[in-house]
Design a protein around this motif. Structure first.
Motif, PDB file in Angstrom:
ATOM      1  N   GLU A 117      20.689  64.816 -29.206  1.00 19.40           N
ATOM      2  CA  GLU A 117      20.731  65.063 -30.592  1.00 19.40           C
ATOM      3  C   GLU A 117      19.263  65.279 -31.721  1.00 19.40           C
ATOM      4  O   GLU A 117      19.269  65.725 -32.337  1.00 19.40           O
ATOM      5  CB  GLU A 117      21.606  63.805 -31.491  1.00 19.40           C
ATOM      6  N   GLU A 120      18.329  68.007 -30.525  1.00 17.86           N
ATOM      7  CA  GLU A 120      19.360  69.447 -31.660  1.00 17.86           C
ATOM      8  C   GLU A 120      18.292  69.861 -32.712  1.00 17.86           C
ATOM      9  O   GLU A 120      18.012  70.493 -33.176  1.00 17.86           O
ATOM     10  CB  GLU A 120      20.353  69.325 -31.621  1.00 17.86           C
ATOM     11  N   HIS A 121      18.512  68.497 -32.931  1.00 22.62           N
ATOM     12  CA  HIS A 121      17.559  68.569 -34.677  1.00 22.62           C
ATOM     13  C   HIS A 121      15.658  69.323 -34.465  1.00 22.62           C
ATOM     14  O   HIS A 121      15.486  70.485 -35.530  1.00 22.62           O
ATOM     15  CB  HIS A 121      17.086  67.372 -34.716  1.00 22.62           C
ATOM     16  N   ARG A 123      15.268  71.433 -32.468  1.00 21.11           N
ATOM     17  CA  ARG A 123      15.661  73.052 -31.971  1.00 21.11           C
ATOM     18  C   ARG A 123      15.665  73.590 -32.953  1.00 21.11           C
ATOM     19  O   ARG A 123      15.259  74.886 -33.828  1.00 21.11           O
ATOM     20  CB  ARG A 123      16.025  73.308 -30.939  1.00 21.11           C
ATOM     21  N   SER A 124      16.266  72.958 -34.158  1.00 19.51           N
ATOM     22  CA  SER A 124      16.544  73.736 -35.290  1.00 19.51           C
ATOM     23  C   SER A 124      15.181  73.696 -36.106  1.00 19.51           C
ATOM     24  O   SER A 124      14.958  74.818 -37.359  1.00 19.51           O
ATOM     25  CB  SER A 124      17.564  72.678 -35.785  1.00 19.51           C
ATOM     26  N   LYS A 125      14.293  73.729 -35.549  1.00 22.58           N
ATOM     27  CA  LYS A 125      12.946  73.828 -37.095  1.00 22.58           C
ATOM     28  C   LYS A 125      12.023  74.308 -35.915  1.00 22.58           C
ATOM     29  O   LYS A 125      10.790  74.365 -35.977  1.00 22.58           O
ATOM     30  CB  LYS A 125      12.249  72.186 -37.118  1.00 22.58           C
ATOM     31  N   ASN A 126      12.604  75.477 -34.999  1.00 24.22           N
ATOM     32  CA  ASN A 126      11.747  75.787 -34.218  1.00 24.22           C
ATOM     33  C   ASN A 126      10.743  75.018 -33.455  1.00 24.22           C
ATOM     34  O   ASN A 126       9.743  75.402 -32.889  1.00 24.22           O
ATOM     35  CB  ASN A 126      11.587  77.301 -34.673  1.00 24.22           C
ATOM     36  N   THR A 143      18.903  64.033 -42.361  1.00 29.79           N
ATOM     37  CA  THR A 143      17.953  65.043 -42.393  1.00 29.79           C
ATOM     38  C   THR A 143      16.865  64.545 -41.730  1.00 29.79           C
ATOM     39  O   THR A 143      16.222  63.855 -41.875  1.00 29.79           O
ATOM     40  CB  THR A 143      17.506  66.593 -43.357  1.00 29.79           C
ATOM     41  N   ASN A 145      12.928  65.850 -40.633  1.00 27.40           N
ATOM     42  CA  ASN A 145      12.220  67.195 -40.806  1.00 27.40           C
ATOM     43  C   ASN A 145      10.903  66.682 -39.474  1.00 27.40           C
ATOM     44  O   ASN A 145      10.705  65.606 -39.869  1.00 27.40           O
ATOM     45  CB  ASN A 145      11.333  66.497 -42.459  1.00 27.40           C
TER      46      ASN A 145
END
Length: 286
Positions: A117, A120-121, A123-126, A143, A145
């Motif tokens: 998880e 995954e977080h 990767r969502s921020k590149n 969320t 950051n």
């Protein structure tokens, strides 16, 4: 009164009540909602759905609980604004998950987050390497950051020591084939200028779906016919190239001449052109 009319009236009343109560709770209910606000929203929606079905019960039996459920988060939000400890208790606080490229396993367990998880977080921020992360925090709303290390951050004009002009909102001067006179006046242009620019690109006003003018005065056009190619404006890039060519020519003249006075004149002129390029260059290369 027919039963179906009664149902419609109660449905409209419950819908209006739900709308009013949702507005009273605030916009956070739509964006940065907490888990508690999420539960309150579900409860109010369920109560609103029950009102049309309970035809035998007085209307206030459904509206009163909705009002109470609305008042509770408003009151608790007011308490949270007044007290930091109450805010931490009611809304939680941010927790550091990664510090200086090192995963804090204990904090990860406290948030009941698995390694998958967390990745995954990221990767969502590149971000694909944990070693590139300076800090990663889980906010109170769930969320994550991420702040990457300085050497991994994108190169910006500020980091390069360059001065760039401030961004100014582009103005839509044509919408659906209609000229927007107020937008034109805002940027200091008129219809005559606009029609001249359209003529340069061979486009009629009525064929334009949208036209925008940026801070540099360049006109960008989108026409109704998607297959029609509109040439990109090249005035500013050409101006920048011309200035650099003039500056290079002056330097060449200074090197080629043996006259001391002419050499000095060419050198000073080249320096002045370079000053102009430094000042207007950011505007011409955007």
């Amino acid at each position: 009164m027919p039963e179906w009319v009664h149902i419609i009236i109660r449905t409209l009343i419950s819908f209006c009540a739900m709308f009013v109560f949702a507005r009273l709770i605030g916009k956070r209910q739509l964006s940065q909602i907490t888990f508690f606000e999420y539960i309150v929203g579900i409860a109010i929606g369920d109560m609103a759905a029950i009102i049309p079905d309970e035809l035998d019960a007085p209307l206030y039996h459904g509206l009163l609980p909705m009002a109470v459920y609305t008042a509770l988060p408003i009151a608790l939000s007011w308490v949270a604004l007044k007290s930091k400890s109450a805010r931490d208790f009611l809304e939680g606080h941010a927790r550091v998950l990664i510090r200086d490229g090192k995963i804090l396993e204990d904090n990860l367990k406290k948030e009941r987050m698995s390694t998958d998880e967390l990745l995954e977080h990221l990767r969502s921020k590149n971000v694909f390497k944990v070693a590139d992360v300076e800090f990663a925090l889980m906010e109170s709303n769930g969320t994550v950051n991420v702040l990457v290390k300085s050497e991994q951050q994108p190169l910006t004009p500020k980091r390069m020591g360059l001065q760039v002009p401030p961004e100014v909102e582009p103005q839509a001067v044509i919408m659906d084939g209609q000229i927007m006179d107020e937008a034109l006046a805002t940027i200091g242009f008129n219809r005559a200028w606009l029609k001249t620019e359209l003529e340069k690109q061979g486009v009629a006003v009525e064929n334009v779906f949208l036209a925008q003018v940026d801070a540099t005065g360049q006109l960008y056009i989108d026409v109704y016919e998607d297959k029609l190619k509109i040439p990109e404006p090249q005035i500013l890039p050409l101006t920048n190239i011309t200035l650099k060519k003039v500056q290079a020519d002056l330097e060449s003249f200074a090197l080629a001449t043996a006259d001391v006075q002419a050499k000095r004149m060419y050198t000073e002129a080249a320096e002045r052109i370079q000053q102009v390029i430094d000042k207007v260059g950011p505007y011409l290369t955007r």
